[in-house]
Design a protein around this motif. Sequence first.
Motif, short mmCIF file in Angstrom:
data_model
loop_
_atom_site.label_atom_id
_atom_site.label_comp_id
_atom_site.label_asym_id
_atom_site.label_seq_id
_atom_site.Cartn_x
_atom_site.Cartn_y
_atom_site.Cartn_z
N LYS A 21 0.85 -1.21 0.00
CA LYS A 21 0.00 0.00 0.00
C LYS A 21 0.88 1.26 0.00
N HIS A 73 -8.55 -3.41 -6.13
CA HIS A 73 -8.47 -3.47 -4.67
C HIS A 73 -9.62 -2.66 -4.08
N GLU A 96 -11.06 -10.75 -1.28
CA GLU A 96 -10.73 -9.95 -0.10
C GLU A 96 -12.00 -9.34 0.48
N ILE A 123 -10.25 -6.50 5.71
CA ILE A 123 -9.01 -5.82 5.31
C ILE A 123 -8.58 -4.81 6.37
N GLY A 124 -7.41 -5.06 6.94
CA GLY A 124 -6.82 -4.13 7.90
C GLY A 124 -7.59 -4.03 9.20
N GLY A 154 -7.13 -10.43 3.68
CA GLY A 154 -7.93 -9.81 4.75
C GLY A 154 -7.41 -10.27 6.09
N SER A 155 -6.51 -9.42 6.65
CA SER A 155 -5.91 -9.72 7.97
C SER A 155 -5.30 -11.11 8.05
N LEU A 203 -3.14 -12.66 -0.50
CA LEU A 203 -2.72 -11.28 -0.77
C LEU A 203 -2.65 -10.64 0.62
N GLY A 262 -1.57 -7.66 3.31
CA GLY A 262 -1.30 -6.23 3.49
C GLY A 262 -0.33 -6.01 4.63
N GLY A 263 -0.87 -5.70 5.81
CA GLY A 263 -0.06 -5.35 6.98
C GLY A 263 1.10 -6.30 7.24
C1 PEP Z 1 -4.92 -5.91 1.47
O1 PEP Z 1 -4.95 -4.70 1.56
O2 PEP Z 1 -4.89 -6.44 0.35
C2 PEP Z 1 -4.94 -6.69 2.70
C3 PEP Z 1 -5.26 -7.95 2.62
O3 PEP Z 1 -4.63 -6.02 3.86
P1 PEP Z 1 -4.46 -6.66 5.34
O4 PEP Z 1 -3.71 -7.95 5.17
O5 PEP Z 1 -3.70 -5.66 6.09
O6 PEP Z 1 -5.83 -6.91 5.86
#
Ligand code: PEP
Length: 253
Positions: free
Chosen positions: A11, A98, A170, A175-176, A215-216, A235, A237-238
Motif C-alpha cells: 500500500k 483493490h 478480499e 481488510i486491515g 484480509g488480515s 494477498l 497487506g499489513g
Molecule cells: C490488502 O490490503 O490487500 C490486505 C489484505 O490487507 P491486510 O492484510 O492488512 O488486511
Amino acid sequence: MRKKIVAGNWKMNKTLPEGKQLIKSIIDELNHRNNKEVKIVLAPSFVHLQNAVELVSEFNQISVAAQNCSDKSSGAYTGEVSAEIINSVGCEYVIIGHSERRLYYLETNNILSEKVNQALNNQLHVIFCCGESIEERNDQKHFEIIKSQLTEGLFQISDNQIDKIVIAYEPVWAIGTGLTASPEQAQEMHQFIRMVVSEKFGEHKANNISILYGGSCSSSNAKSIFNQKDVDGGLIGGASLKSVDFVDIINSF
Ligand code: PEP
C-alpha cells in the motif's frame, strides 16, 4: 497444477530506502527458510518498482507488481501510470480492483474492466480483487456481489487471457481490521468463484486459476486458510511489511 502464490501489498508504506531494506531482509530470510513451491509477488508503490525489479532479479521465485494502473494507454492524464510504463520497468504483475481503489477512488467495475484490458495488452499478469462489504454479507448478498464484480470487471477477457489472471478474494470487512474470514467462509467463497470462472471459461481454466485470500491474513491464521482446497495463497497487506511475518506466511503451506 495451479500456482501457489503469496503476494505482499505494501500500500502507501515505506520510503525508498525502507523498501530496499525490506526486500533485502525478505531475501535474507528466504535464504534461511524458503518454500520454493510458492510464487512470491511484491507490490510496493510505483516509485519503488524499478529498484524492486533490480533487487529481485537474481531470485526467479519473486516477481514485482504495481498496485494499480491507468485505464488509459497514454497521453494527457497527469498523475496516472500506464500499464505500458509499468511493463517497461520489468514489472510482471499489477493489482487491479483493490477495495481501497473501489472505495476511495470510485473505481467502478466498468473502469476496472478497462484497466484489466490495458494490463493484458501490455503483457502484465493481473491480480484481480473482489470482495463484499459487511452490510452485503449480512444481507446475504455476498455471492451475488462477487459474481457481478467478476462478470462486469473481469469477464470481458478472452479464453486465452484468463491464463494471465489471479483472483484475490478480499472481504472488505477483513481488510486491515484484524477480522479474518474463517477457513470455511474462505473456502465457500473460493469454491463459488471457481464455479463462476468455470461457467464462463470452462472447468479446465477454472481448475488452473489461482485464487488468493486477503484480509488480515497473518502467520497465525495463514496455515488454516491455505489448507482449504480452493485457497491457493494470500494477498497480504499489513503482515507483508515485516520480513519475518511475510516469510512465515510463505512457509505456511
Ligand atoms: C490488502 O490490503 O490487500 C490486505 C489484505 O490487507 P491486510 O492484510 O492488512 O488486511
